[in-house]
Design a protein around this motif. Structure first.
Motif: not given
Length: 130
Positions: A40-45, A77-88, A122-130
């Motif tokens: 939660g604290r990290a998300a605010a940043l 306000d955070f959407r999941p980002v497919a790990v495959g997208d980050a692997l590019g 374990f990892a989970a990847l998100y992107e803040r809507a914007g």
């Protein structure tokens, strides 16, 4: 932003099996709450369009999927980002892309000694809507 959250370290138990005997059930719940607070604290940043990656070296659902699920419910306000997208990213070799893509499920990645021959991770990847 990378959140390498404090966890039980259960992903390293193959190298340190004695640690499994020290972990108490209430400790996993305490860690889950701490992980959510840190996320939660990290998300605010994170600026709009910025990414947030939550990682642990745990194999426990209570520290991984449960925490990711709670974060997603509380942070619309955070959407999941497919790990495959980050692997590019060019920082990954072709071999790393292929290897990691096999273990990714959507925006989450789980590695284990049984499936990938690595420590538990374990990892989970998100992107803040914007």
């Amino acid at each position: 932003m990378l959140v390498d959250a404090p966890c039980s370290g259960s992903g390293t138990w193959r190298r340190r099996p004695e640690d499994a005997w020290r972990l108490k059930a209430d400790e996993v719940e305490r860690l889950h709450k701490l992980q959510l607070a840190i996320l939660g604290r990290a998300a605010a940043l994170v600026k709009p369009g910025g990414r947030l990656v939550y990682v642990t070296c745990s194999m426990l659902t209570g520290e991984n999927e449960k925490t990711a699920d709670a974060f997603e419910a509380a942070h619309q306000d955070f959407r999941p980002v497919a790990v495959g997208d980050a692997l590019g990213n060019p920082a990954f070799s072709d071999a790393a892309r292929e290897h990691l893509a096999r273990f990714a499920k959507g925006h989450r990645l789980r590695l284990s000694p049984a499936t990938s021959g690595t420590d538990g991770f374990f990892a989970a990847l998100y992107e803040r809507a914007g």
